[in-house]
Design a protein around this motif. Structure first.
Motif, mmCIF file in Angstrom:
data_model
loop_
_atom_site.group_PDB
_atom_site.id
_atom_site.type_symbol
_atom_site.label_atom_id
_atom_site.label_comp_id
_atom_site.label_asym_id
_atom_site.label_seq_id
_atom_site.Cartn_x
_atom_site.Cartn_y
_atom_site.Cartn_z
ATOM 1 N N THR A 79 0.831 -1.204 0.000
ATOM 2 C CA THR A 79 0.000 0.000 0.000
ATOM 3 C C THR A 79 0.868 1.257 0.000
ATOM 4 O OG1 THR A 79 -1.753 -1.188 1.177
ATOM 5 C CG2 THR A 79 -1.835 1.218 1.249
ATOM 6 N N LYS B 186 1.775 4.285 -2.987
ATOM 7 C CA LYS B 186 1.601 5.707 -2.702
ATOM 8 C C LYS B 186 2.913 6.485 -2.862
ATOM 9 C CE LYS B 186 -0.458 9.374 -0.879
ATOM 10 N NZ LYS B 186 -1.591 10.042 -1.532
ATOM 11 N N GLU C 72 -3.481 -7.729 3.958
ATOM 12 C CA GLU C 72 -3.724 -7.790 2.509
ATOM 13 C C GLU C 72 -4.184 -9.203 2.170
ATOM 14 O OE1 GLU C 72 -3.966 -5.576 0.356
ATOM 15 O OE2 GLU C 72 -3.029 -3.855 1.303
ATOM 16 N N LYS D 111 -6.166 -0.883 3.039
ATOM 17 C CA LYS D 111 -6.780 0.297 2.426
ATOM 18 C C LYS D 111 -7.749 0.976 3.395
ATOM 19 C CE LYS D 111 -10.558 -2.188 0.103
ATOM 20 N NZ LYS D 111 -11.146 -2.585 -1.184
#
Length: 555
Positions: free
Chosen positions: A35, A39, A264, A530
């Motif tokens: 994640t 980003k 995840e 998320k």
């Protein structure tokens, strides 16, 4: 990320478990990395210990094309590093550092730490020195990289996990005050020690003095570095509200931000592949049980398990065994239960007599000697699990409805008996049970429900409290998670609740089982990274604003 939040240009994150799979923090970092990599693409850099030296690290892929000019300069300055990528989803940059070269300077480093931050390293023993030298080396890596590539205009985060990274965080605070520091304690060393030493943690939490208890339990140095780091970083964080209370009472510092552990699900098999793997896991578990016990247990057998670190009381292994002992003696249980304890002990070698039975393919009607363990232990006569089974007279007799089997090895796919990795084994369970007494978060129940396996946990686990908060009430097994109320003193009641829940689940219709499995999976979706990553962005913003204020004050 909120548009008003300050966004870091670079994030350095260090942990003893970067590219080093030894515990739950590996799961936290390795699942979150993808994640953050999406980003911050290659501006998130993980720093771990080079424990492997000349051997090949299965979790790390060296890449000499990464920062060659800096690497050469750093090596000239005495830093021994390897650059590469962590072999996990997202493949983030990882730097492994050899910390052994700093042992010769240990006393000087500790003296300076005392003078600067009043950290007591005099009572150090065990892994304190090893962790501290790694932490120091990791900070030197950040310092060297920063001086080569970055400047005061860059917004930089240094994030350390657990007390093992404390020394490095304090080094950065002193030598690079323009870098924002974040410290995450996943469990306090003193809280874990109080719980592990059979002292009541929760009823007396308000009355404990952390410094006094650290002296009593001989963890002064770990407690000292943890406490001073918590007080001196820009943003102090922990993983759950229950550990937040612990920090406030034992470290005299409330957490600035709570960072719950996400997950995840990209490695969870889908559709027909899931069904096939679940069938294979069940078949293998029953094969091992039948060979060990001399039975012919079929697929209608209820398969349950517990797993995690071998912390007999903290992880609730004791109450798990007690619950199964009560189940064994309860006439309300109609199905046969085979219960596994998947906890790495002082493992010797896989049992040759069991291997021979498995390889023969024959059916047996007599059990092997000691029919409750798959691998020999180095300390057979002093092992807590075997000792409790002996005390309770749980011998896996042929007529027993409940059979309990201890798998005392790391389930890495090469244990010699199951030879299936943990994540492939877990989905073969009908029910997973984690009745923790001390559990800041609880990855094992989260992993179980992600594999559609309903589980039992307690409200002394951060995960259990989170599940209750999601439901707005105490969760029941129909919800996919049963959260049992646990206190310092209701051990017997907890054992009964677990027993009753197993009986209840065993009487579910196939439709009710499928509903519970579906609800478990749905709940796990709410704990994906998320959903939880925003908390990290809040922590980054918090720390960077503190660093900015400091810069302004210096100017």
């Amino acid at each position: 990320m909120n548009t008003n939040q300050t966004i870091p240009d670079y994030i350095f994150e260090s942990s003893w478990e970067v590219c080093n799979k030894v515990g739950g923090i590996y799961a936290v970092l390795s699942t979150r990395a993808n994640t953050l990599q999406k980003k911050f693409k290659d501006r998130i850099i993980f720093i771990g210990p080079d424990c492997w030296q000349e051997k090949t690290c299965p979790y790390f892929k060296e890449d000499l094309s990464l920062f060659p000019d800096w690497r050469n300069e750093a090596e000239k300055d005495g830093l021994r590093i390897r650059t590469g990528r962590w072999a996990i989803p997202g493949n983030p940059i990882a730097i492994l550092v050899d910390f052994n070269i700093y042992y010769k300077d240990k006393n000087t480093i500790y003296t300076q730490l005392w003078e600067d931050f009043k950290v007591d390293s005099l009572h150090a023993y065990g892994d304190y020195d090893e962790a501290s030298m790694f932490s120091y080396a990791a900070a030197k890596v950040v310092e060297s990289f920063y001086n080569k590539y970055l400047g005061k205009e860059d917004k930089v985060i240094y994030h350390g996990n657990e007390w093992m990274t404390g020394l490095g965080l304090l080094y950065i605070k002193k030598h690079l005050p323009q870098i924002a520091t974040i410290f995450t304690t996943h469990a306090t060393s003193i809280g874990r020690s109080i719980a592990g030493n059979n002292k009541p943690l929760y009823d007396y939490l308000f009355a404990y003095n952390g410094d006094q208890m650290a002296e009593e339990l001989n963890v002064q140095s770990k407690h000292s570095i943890e406490k001073q780091t918590a007080h001196n970083v820009d943003c102090f964080t922990t993983v759950s509200e229950i550990t937040g209370k612990e920090c406030e009472e034992l470290l005299d510092k409330p957490a600035d931000v709570i960072l719950p552990n996400g997950f995840e699900d990209d490695f969870i098999p889908k559709g027909a592949f899931f069904t096939k793997k679940r069938a294979a896991a069940r078949k293998k578990a029953l094969q091992v049980a039948n060979a060990l016990l001399g039975t012919q247990l079929d697929d209608d057998t209820l398969i349950v398990s517990t797993s995690g670190r071998y912390e007999f009381r903290n992880k609730g292994v004791d109450v798990y065994i007690e619950a199964l002992n009560r189940l064994l003696r309860d006439n309300g249980m109609k199905k046969t239960v085979v219960a596994f304890i998947e906890v790495p002990g002082w493992c010797g070698e896989p049992r040759q007599d069991l291997i021979e039975r498995l390889e023969s393919g024959k059916k047996y009607d007599t059990p092997l000697d000691v029919p409750m363990i798959t691998h020999w232990l180095h300390n057979m006569s002093h092992d807590n699990v075997l000792g409790m089974l002996k005390y309770l007279d749980m011998q896996n007799r042929n007529e027993d409805k409940v059979k309990l089997i201890f798998l005392p090895c790391y389930l890495d796919g090469n244990d010699g008996i199951l030879n299936i990795p943990y994540y492939d084994i877990i989905l073969g369970n009908d029910l997973c049970i984690y009745p923790s007494y001390y559990e800041p978060w609880g990855y094992t129940p989260l992993e179980a429900i992600a594999f559609k396996v309903p589980c039992i946990t307690t409200d002394l686990a951060g995960f259990g409290l989170w599940a209750n908060a999601e439901k707005g009430r105490y969760c029941e097994i129909e919800d996919g998670v049963k959260v049992v109320h646990r206190t310092d003193y209701n051990y017997s009641e907890v054992a009964d609740r677990i027993k009753e829940t197993i009986i209840k689940f065993s009487n579910f219709t196939p439709a009710e089982v499928n509903k519970a499995r579906s609800n478990a999976y749905k709940l796990s979706k709410k704990a994906l990274w998320k959903e939880f990553i925003e908390n990290y962005y809040i922590a980054y913003d918090f720390a960077l604003n503190k660093a900015e204020q400091r810069k302004n004050n210096l100017n």
